[in-house]
Design a protein around this motif. Structure first.
Motif, PDB file in Angstrom:
ATOM      1  N   ASN A 103      35.850   3.228  40.760  1.00  0.00           N
ATOM      2  CA  ASN A 103      34.837   4.139  40.246  1.00  0.00           C
ATOM      3  C   ASN A 103      33.472   3.664  40.739  1.00  0.00           C
ATOM      4  O   ASN A 103      33.104   2.509  40.554  1.00  0.00           O
ATOM      5  N   LEU A 104      32.722   4.552  41.367  1.00  0.00           N
ATOM      6  CA  LEU A 104      31.412   4.189  41.912  1.00  0.00           C
ATOM      7  C   LEU A 104      30.255   4.630  41.011  1.00  0.00           C
ATOM      8  O   LEU A 104      29.100   4.461  41.375  1.00  0.00           O
ATOM      9  N   THR A 105      30.582   5.204  39.849  1.00  0.00           N
ATOM     10  CA  THR A 105      29.531   5.747  39.004  1.00  0.00           C
ATOM     11  C   THR A 105      29.139   4.828  37.858  1.00  0.00           C
ATOM     12  O   THR A 105      28.158   5.090  37.170  1.00  0.00           O
ATOM     13  N   ASP A 106      29.884   3.770  37.633  1.00  0.00           N
ATOM     14  CA  ASP A 106      29.531   2.853  36.545  1.00  0.00           C
ATOM     15  C   ASP A 106      28.755   1.663  37.120  1.00  0.00           C
ATOM     16  O   ASP A 106      28.468   1.604  38.308  1.00  0.00           O
ATOM     17  N   SER A 148      22.980   4.434  49.831  1.00  0.00           N
ATOM     18  CA  SER A 148      21.959   4.980  48.932  1.00  0.00           C
ATOM     19  C   SER A 148      22.532   6.129  48.115  1.00  0.00           C
ATOM     20  O   SER A 148      22.225   6.270  46.927  1.00  0.00           O
ATOM     21  N   TYR A 149      23.381   6.954  48.743  1.00  0.00           N
ATOM     22  CA  TYR A 149      24.017   8.044  47.996  1.00  0.00           C
ATOM     23  C   TYR A 149      24.950   7.490  46.917  1.00  0.00           C
ATOM     24  O   TYR A 149      24.946   7.958  45.777  1.00  0.00           O
ATOM     25  N   VAL A 150      25.737   6.486  47.285  1.00  0.00           N
ATOM     26  CA  VAL A 150      26.667   5.886  46.318  1.00  0.00           C
ATOM     27  C   VAL A 150      25.890   5.341  45.115  1.00  0.00           C
ATOM     28  O   VAL A 150      26.282   5.547  43.965  1.00  0.00           O
ATOM     29  N   LEU A 151      24.776   4.693  45.376  1.00  0.00           N
ATOM     30  CA  LEU A 151      23.982   4.159  44.267  1.00  0.00           C
ATOM     31  C   LEU A 151      23.299   5.260  43.466  1.00  0.00           C
ATOM     32  O   LEU A 151      22.985   5.064  42.294  1.00  0.00           O
ATOM     33  N   SER A 152      23.102   6.437  44.069  1.00  0.00           N
ATOM     34  CA  SER A 152      22.528   7.556  43.319  1.00  0.00           C
ATOM     35  C   SER A 152      23.543   8.139  42.335  1.00  0.00           C
ATOM     36  O   SER A 152      23.175   8.885  41.428  1.00  0.00           O
ATOM     37  N   LEU A 153      24.817   7.818  42.514  1.00  0.00           N
ATOM     38  CA  LEU A 153      25.863   8.296  41.606  1.00  0.00           C
ATOM     39  C   LEU A 153      25.905   7.503  40.297  1.00  0.00           C
ATOM     40  O   LEU A 153      26.604   7.912  39.361  1.00  0.00           O
ATOM     41  N   GLN A 154      25.196   6.385  40.229  1.00  0.00           N
ATOM     42  CA  GLN A 154      25.204   5.533  39.040  1.00  0.00           C
ATOM     43  C   GLN A 154      24.866   6.337  37.790  1.00  0.00           C
ATOM     44  O   GLN A 154      23.893   7.087  37.759  1.00  0.00           O
ATOM     45  N   GLY A 155      25.694   6.207  36.769  1.00  0.00           N
ATOM     46  CA  GLY A 155      25.430   6.833  35.479  1.00  0.00           C
ATOM     47  C   GLY A 155      25.792   8.302  35.374  1.00  0.00           C
ATOM     48  O   GLY A 155      25.475   8.941  34.377  1.00  0.00           O
TER      49      GLY A 155
END
Length: 178
Positions: A103-106, A148-155
């Motif tokens: 999961n890349l969003t947590d 950068s896109y992957v890190l924008s998925l956080q939360g």
């Protein structure tokens, strides 16, 4: 007895050619200024190298896991999203919630969060877990955009997201260890 020996003709012609060359050289470089002097030529080469270096910096060819920075402009995030949609959804799902991959969003990261760790993971992959190294398919700028896109998925907390894997990553704590 004094010998008045003649100079060999080849040596005499070499002497005359040297005199002629020096006159042409002086006229070219110092009188007419048609050719650049050594210092001017050096300055031209330095300017050309600066232009080439700036072009490399803009293309992202000099990016690595130590110099990468998080991109925040929407165009770069959109490019990263497009690359992610083409290459990463099979393992991480379209919403980043994870299928085979994590999961890349947590905020829990197996190999470290933050742009530097994500870029390193993208670049070298994790062959033991099935993630290929993308450095042969994408240039560093593209990997920076995907990171950068992957890190924008956080939360974003997608429905049906995988359970957290790895330790909680806190950016400030990771920076203080360095």
């Amino acid at each position: 007895k004094e010998l008045d020996s003649q100079i060999p003709p080849w040596f005499l012609w070499l002497f005359y050619i040297t005199i002629f060359f020096s006159i042409v050289y002086m006229l070219d470089y110092h009188v007419f200024n048609s050719s650049p002097l050594q210092d001017e030529e050096y300055q031209l080469q330095v300017k050309q190298a600066e232009v080439e270096r700036a072009a490399l910096m803009n293309s992202g060819a000099m990016l690595n896991e130590e110099s990468v920075t998080l991109l925040t402009d929407q165009a770069a995030i959109d490019n990263g999203k497009q690359i992610f949609a083409t290459n990463c959804v099979a393992c991480h799902a379209a919403d980043g919630g994870g299928l085979v991959g994590p999961n890349l969003t947590d905020q829990f990261w197996i190999h470290g969060g933050g742009i530097k760790n994500v870029f390193k993971t993208l670049k070298y992959g994790v062959p033991a877990k099935g993630m290929i190294a993308w450095q042969n398919q994408f240039n560093p700028k593209s990997m920076q955009e995907v990171g950068s896109y992957v890190l924008s998925l956080q939360g974003t907390n997608p429905p049906n997201g995988k359970a957290p894997e790895g330790p909680l990553y806190v950016e400030a704590a990771a920076d203080s260890l360095k």
